[in-house]
Design an enzyme around this catalytic site. Structure first.
Site, PDB file in Angstrom:
ATOM      1  N   LYS A  46     -27.740  29.047  55.454  1.00 54.53           N
ATOM      2  CA  LYS A  46     -26.641  28.958  54.828  1.00 54.53           C
ATOM      3  C   LYS A  46     -27.185  27.507  53.916  1.00 54.53           C
ATOM      4  CE  LYS A  46     -22.825  26.816  56.095  1.00 54.53           C
ATOM      5  NZ  LYS A  46     -20.851  26.407  56.150  1.00 54.53           N
ATOM      6  N   LYS A  49     -27.036  40.593  59.576  1.00 54.02           N
ATOM      7  CA  LYS A  49     -26.457  41.365  60.383  1.00 54.02           C
ATOM      8  C   LYS A  49     -27.073  42.207  61.044  1.00 54.02           C
ATOM      9  CE  LYS A  49     -22.137  40.485  58.152  1.00 54.02           C
ATOM     10  NZ  LYS A  49     -20.727  41.225  57.257  1.00 54.02           N
ATOM     11  N   ASP A  51     -20.547  20.749  59.193  1.00 55.09           N
ATOM     12  CA  ASP A  51     -22.035  21.310  60.723  1.00 55.09           C
ATOM     13  C   ASP A  51     -22.518  20.526  61.023  1.00 55.09           C
ATOM     14  OD1 ASP A  51     -21.003  23.821  59.414  1.00 55.09           O
ATOM     15  OD2 ASP A  51     -22.591  24.224  58.308  1.00 55.09           O
ATOM     16  N   LYS A  68     -22.401  35.293  51.098  1.00 51.85           N
ATOM     17  CA  LYS A  68     -21.802  34.680  52.555  1.00 51.85           C
ATOM     18  C   LYS A  68     -20.713  33.978  50.936  1.00 51.85           C
ATOM     19  CE  LYS A  68     -20.935  31.593  55.866  1.00 51.85           C
ATOM     20  NZ  LYS A  68     -19.572  31.558  55.457  1.00 51.85           N
TER      21      LYS A  68
HETATM   22  S1  IVH Z   1     -18.896  38.549  58.535  1.00 54.13           S
HETATM   23  C1  IVH Z   1     -17.519  38.680  63.484  1.00 54.13           C
HETATM   24  N1  IVH Z   1     -19.884  39.075  56.218  1.00 54.13           N
HETATM   25  O1  IVH Z   1     -17.660  33.768  57.371  1.00 54.13           O
HETATM   26  C2  IVH Z   1     -17.671  37.576  62.334  1.00 54.13           C
HETATM   27  N2  IVH Z   1     -18.459  36.996  57.314  1.00 54.13           N
HETATM   28  O2  IVH Z   1     -18.426  30.925  58.345  1.00 54.13           O
HETATM   29  C3  IVH Z   1     -18.105  38.874  61.419  1.00 54.13           C
HETATM   30  N3  IVH Z   1     -18.053  35.137  55.160  1.00 54.13           N
HETATM   31  O3  IVH Z   1     -15.301  34.487  59.139  1.00 54.13           O
HETATM   32  C4  IVH Z   1     -18.280  37.840  59.984  1.00 54.13           C
HETATM   33  N4  IVH Z   1     -18.954  36.086  53.651  1.00 54.13           N
HETATM   34  O4  IVH Z   1     -14.431  34.429  56.750  1.00 54.13           O
HETATM   35  C5  IVH Z   1     -19.192  38.018  57.437  1.00 54.13           C
HETATM   36  N5  IVH Z   1     -20.698  38.907  54.157  1.00 54.13           N
HETATM   37  C6  IVH Z   1     -19.780  37.765  55.133  1.00 54.13           C
HETATM   38  C7  IVH Z   1     -19.729  36.218  54.713  1.00 54.13           C
HETATM   39  C8  IVH Z   1     -18.444  36.633  55.713  1.00 54.13           C
HETATM   40  C9  IVH Z   1     -18.099  35.088  54.240  1.00 54.13           C
HETATM   41  C10 IVH Z   1     -16.947  34.985  55.939  1.00 54.13           C
HETATM   42  C11 IVH Z   1     -15.870  35.040  57.243  1.00 54.13           C
HETATM   43  C12 IVH Z   1     -16.648  34.356  58.460  1.00 54.13           C
HETATM   44  C13 IVH Z   1     -17.056  32.983  58.121  1.00 54.13           C
HETATM   45  C14 IVH Z   1     -17.815  32.258  59.139  1.00 54.13           C
END
Ligand code: IVH
Length: 667
Positions: A311, A287, A36, A114
């Site tokens: 993170k 979100k 990152d 995440k």
């Molecule tokens: S939302 C438009 N929610 O992390 C993108 N992503 O580093 C919306 N990920 O591409 C993604 N946990 O593959 C979302 N609770 C979560 C997540 C999550 C893991 C992943 C996902 C994303 C990546 C970005």
């Protein structure tokens, strides 16, 4: 070229290299935080020098996990990445930006774990499961439907579903499954996998669905991509609820916050809870809850403006390095391991950390007695980051790898092209023990009753130096060994005798040819009628085999050209071991599908995919997940899609279940 131009080019190449290692090969060399940081620095330089910006800079793209052997599928809605930060201030700024954008409105946020897994998108048409696709480059991904078929938590049918919906989430491996696989690998003297994320990513892209099914994966879904009608959902939390009702595996916990400040409290709660979750987490995703506001906030080229990933810093702790222990693998490679004063880190007790090799120890000047900083990042095996020099004991000396080997009486040489030390002397007892243990292990000749203690004695008494010696053991000699009763000695002899009939691939695996694992041993057996044919094979011939690359071909060829190995093979032959390939896996036998490469697509009327795969393998064929020129048959059923079309384009034989069964019956 200016200095900064050079720097930018260098960084792009560096990031592109790490993208390939992470996304395509699932074996990253640096942790997320370091990656990152690289990306952030590149983006900073590019924004200072807009004249040097390019459209496909890795600072603007999301990597690409696609492999040639899979069919590609274009997502209806791209799978984007998330902007991420390690700072609370940046998180609050994200809230402020949205506050300004939606002035005077009360904004709600969803705070979710995440998951550190592999992104997947699952399509349902009229409520019916149609396919699973990896993220790929964000626009199009690999069709991994075959490899997700054993994963629980993906319903086949959705009740009261929209016309079309892409349900999105992450595939991951549970900690206990990761531990289980590594324990087996340890027993078989195979190198350990570094972390569950890489193993999950590697497993989901295995070409052999049977092999994939031997490793259990899990899934968790948290969002949607394209949806028709588009207004089917109104809020992010409603999505979570609906996908739970539909029967998907969902997040164990999420929070609704009334302000960005409140979301910070939940992030802290998540940080203290997350190690209890089944899935590995590396942060929180915040979100906007309202989907209409999400729509209005919009996207940058690679990430939504309505969400941010916070993170967690990789967890680090200082502890004392008691000693550097040298471990010897099955091919004689010596690996240094830090033995640490046990300490709590990221939810587990850490007592060991990898040191990789001599160069790593020298670069970081790590010495026994030092206080070291240990990191556990994204569930990776703990690493020693560096030494706290203030706490270094006065009389400490740099660690000398080769004299340490000498002290331990280990004779090894350093690989002239790499940084590994490898034991060369076949006379070395540790090497002999490792070779015998590997030969006898379950994944090789499966000789029961040949545990570590027995092997140690056999070697130290000079009764066995290499696997062929096992077949010369006599009852009287065994009875002289420590704690060996009549019965156990006879059992061992029986087990050794029984092993003579093992499959050729088991013997090949057991020989300890560098780089030859279980799958490559099976590939070899499928392509040679006997050990003799393999022994005589030229390097180009070996390379032409599916699954055998240049390094393997060279390694096999070298191994068979050594006199000591030729001699051992002759002794094994003399003892009557099976050198022949199983009848149905050689090319020139009469079995109906011998040597044939078959791809399955769609659902068959009477057989499950597993049943069809097993039948193919029993008849000597191999199942592959993608159609190529090498494919012999495509066995198709109802709702076969792109593979059917590709087979037609390539002129490959398309067979129905009925025709398939006719071939099996030899008609
Ligand atoms: S939302 C438009 N929610 O992390 C993108 N992503 O580093 C919306 N990920 O591409 C993604 N946990 O593959 C979302 N609770 C979560 C997540 C999550 C893991 C992943 C996902 C994303 C990546 C970005």
């Amino acid at each position: 070229m200016s200095k900064v131009e050079k720097k930018i080019e260098q960084m792009r190449a560096e990031i592109a290299k790490h993208d390939i290692l992470y996304y395509k090969q699932a074996r990253p060399q640096i942790d997320d935080q370091a990656y990152d940081r690289l990306k952030l620095e590149l983006a900073r330089l590019e924004s200072l020098h807009p004249e040097l910006a390019i459209n496909d800079s890795p600072s603007l793209t999301v990597g690409d996990d696609r492999l040639e052997s899979f069919d590609s599928y274009t997502h209806r809605k791209p799978m984007l990445s998330l902007d991420n930060t390690y700072s609370k201030d940046n998180l609050l700024d994200f809230g402020k930006r949205l506050g300004k954008r939606f002035l005077g409105m009360q904004l709600n946020y969803l705070v979710e774990p995440k998951i550190d897994g592999v992104a997947v998108s699952i399509t349902y048409e009229k409520g019916r499961y149609t396919r699973a696709v990896s993220r790929g480059n964000g626009s199009a991904g690999d069709d991994i439907t075959q490899n997700v078929q054993h994963i629980n938590g993906i319903p086949k049918q959705l009740k009261d579903a929209p016309e079309f919906v892409e349900v999105r989430g992450e595939i991951y491996m549970r900690h206990d499954e990761f531990e289980r696989i590594n324990t087996v690998r340890k027993k078989e003297n195979q190198p350990l996998y570094a972390n569950p994320r890489n193993l999950a990513a590697g497993t989901i892209k295995l070409l052999d669905p049977n092999e994939a099914s031997e490793r259990s994966l899990d899934i968790v879904l948290y969002g949607i991509g394209a949806c028709e009608p588009a207004n089917f959902f109104s809020h992010q939390d409603a999505i979570q609820e609906q996908i739970r009702i539909w029967g998907f595996a969902v997040l164990e916990k999420y929070w609704i916050a009334d302000s960005i400040e409140e979301s910070w409290n939940y992030i802290e709660q998540l940080n203290s809870l997350r190690h209890q979750f089944a899935y590995p987490t590396d942060g929180a995703v915040v979100k906007l809850n309202d989907l209409i506001l999400q729509e209005q906030a919009g996207f940058t080229s690679k990430a939504p403006r309505w969400a941010i990933a916070y993170k967690f810093e990789a967890e680090r702790v200082e502890t004392k390095l008691i000693e550097i222990s040298l471990q010897i693998g099955r091919t004689g490679v010596v690996t240094p391991v830090a033995i640490l004063e046990p300490i709590q880190l990221a939810g587990t007790t850490v007592a060991r950390a990898t040191l990789h090799n001599e160069d790593e120890i020298r670069r970081k000047d790590i010495r026994p007695g030092d206080t070291v900083l240990v990191q556990k990042a994204g569930e990776i095996i703990p690493q020693v980051l560096g030494v706290n020099l203030d706490k270094r004991p006065k009389n400490s000396q740099p660690y000398n790898f080769s004299s340490h080997l000498n002290d331990l009486g280990i004779e090894a040489v350093r690989d002239p092209n790499g940084s590994a030390w490898r034991i060369i002397s076949r006379e070395d007892p540790i090497c002999q023990q490792r070779a015998l243990q590997h030969f006898a292990s379950r994944a090789c000749m499966d000789i029961e009753n040949l545990g570590t203690a027995v092997v140690e004695q056999l070697v130290s008494c000079g009764l066995a130096k290499d696997p062929a010696d096992l077949y010369t053991l006599r009852l009287e000699a065994l009875l002289n060994l420590d704690k060996f009763a009549d019965k156990s000695a006879q059992n061992l002899l029986d087990a050794i005798e029984n092993s003579k009939t093992r499959a050729l691939w088991q013997l090949l695996h057991g020989l300890g040819i560098p780089h030859v694992g279980k799958q490559s041993a099976k590939d070899l057996e499928a392509n040679f009628e006997s050990l003799d044919a393999l022994e005589k094979a030229s390097q180009p011939k070996l390379e032409s085999i599916n699954g055998i690359g240049t390094i393997l071909a060279e390694s096999i060829h070298n191994w068979f050209s050594q006199t000591a190995h030729k001699d051992m093979i002759e002794r094994l032959r003399g003892h009557g071991l099976n050198f022949k390939a199983a009848a149905n896996s050689t090319k020139n036998n009469t079995s109906s599908l011998s040597g044939k490469l078959i791809v399955l697509t769609g659902s068959l009327p009477n057989m499950t995919r597993d049943e069809a795969s097993n039948t193919i393998e029993k008849a000597g064929g191999r199942v592959s997940s993608s159609v190529s020129k090498k494919t012999d048959y495509v066995l198709y059923g109802e709702a076969s899609g792109s593979k059917y079309i590709k087979a037609q384009q390539l002129g490959i034989n398309l067979i129905s279940e009925e025709q398939f069964l006719d071939i099996i019956r030899g008609h």
